[in-house]
Design a protein around this motif. Structure first.
Motif, mmCIF file in Angstrom:
data_model
loop_
_atom_site.group_PDB
_atom_site.id
_atom_site.type_symbol
_atom_site.label_atom_id
_atom_site.label_comp_id
_atom_site.label_asym_id
_atom_site.label_seq_id
_atom_site.Cartn_x
_atom_site.Cartn_y
_atom_site.Cartn_z
ATOM 1 N N HIS A 30 0.823 -1.225 0.000
ATOM 2 C CA HIS A 30 0.000 0.000 0.000
ATOM 3 C C HIS A 30 0.848 1.263 0.000
ATOM 4 O O HIS A 30 0.333 2.361 -0.170
ATOM 5 N N PRO A 60 1.364 2.904 -4.353
ATOM 6 C CA PRO A 60 0.174 2.465 -5.087
ATOM 7 C C PRO A 60 -0.001 3.074 -6.472
ATOM 8 O O PRO A 60 0.484 4.158 -6.759
ATOM 9 N N ALA A 63 -5.232 0.847 -2.045
ATOM 10 C CA ALA A 63 -4.125 0.985 -1.100
ATOM 11 C C ALA A 63 -4.613 1.524 0.239
ATOM 12 O O ALA A 63 -4.197 1.048 1.306
#
Length: 193
Positions: free
Chosen positions: A142, A145, A151
């Motif tokens: 994440h 992203p 994310a």
């Protein structure tokens, strides 16, 4: 007279062999390196490679990844590889052909993998890229992203993220986006029967 015909036949055969050699396409350095990379592939059992245009077009191929753990367990994801003629000095162009809910793959199939961009080095190989793609499914990131909404959900609510991934793999809607079913037949909703 018979010897004369044999000499002429031999000359004609030699001329034909020379013409045949002119039609043989010389491989570029990129094709030679790719051929080497493909011969040295050591794919995980959950990945396979296919040449949709046949073995005469090594510069375009597809890799199918079926993650065997993590959020994407039970899914099937196809990536296209377009290898430039100056490979390995430039990385292949890789696109995810399967619409997927993923923080590092956008809805158009663009892939955010550092070794395909700023961290590419000519010593890296196709094998390295495939393992990198596989790793995106076992441990999505994440922090870097392409799909910012996915994310944020992964970062803030992993249970909701898992639910969204399941919905997407099963061909449902996440938000206003419908996904194509990518669940491997016979694997059920949790990747097991």
């Amino acid at each position: 007279m018979i010897n004369l015909f044999k000499v002429r036949a031999k000359q004609k055969e030699t001329a034909n062999n020379v013409d045949d050699k002119k039609h043989i396409k010389k491989q570029t350095a990129g094709e030679l390196r790719l051929h080497k990379d493909l011969n040295e592939l050591n794919l995980p059992s959950s990945c396979n490679l296919k040449f949709p245009n046949g073995k005469d077009d090594l510069m375009f191929f597809e890799v199918t990844i079926r993650p065997d753990e993590g959020y994407y367990l039970g899914g099937k994801f196809v990536f296209s590889f377009h290898v430039p003629s100056i490979y390995p000095h430039e990385p292949p162009k890789v696109k995810c052909e399967t619409k997927v809910y993923h923080p590092n793959i956008d809805l158009e199939g663009n892939v955010c993998l550092n070794i395909l961009r700023e961290d590419w080095k000519p010593v890296l190989s196709i094998n390295t890229i495939i393992y990198g793609l596989y790793h995106l499914f076992t441990q999505p990131n994440h922090e870097d992203p392409l799909n910012h909404e996915a994310a944020q959900v992964l970062r803030d609510n992993p249970k909701e993220f898992e639910s969204n991934v399941r919905t997407a793999i099963e061909g449902g809607y996440v938000g206003f986006t419908q996904f194509t079913r990518s669940l491997v037949p016979g694997t059920g909703s949790l990747g097991i029967e």
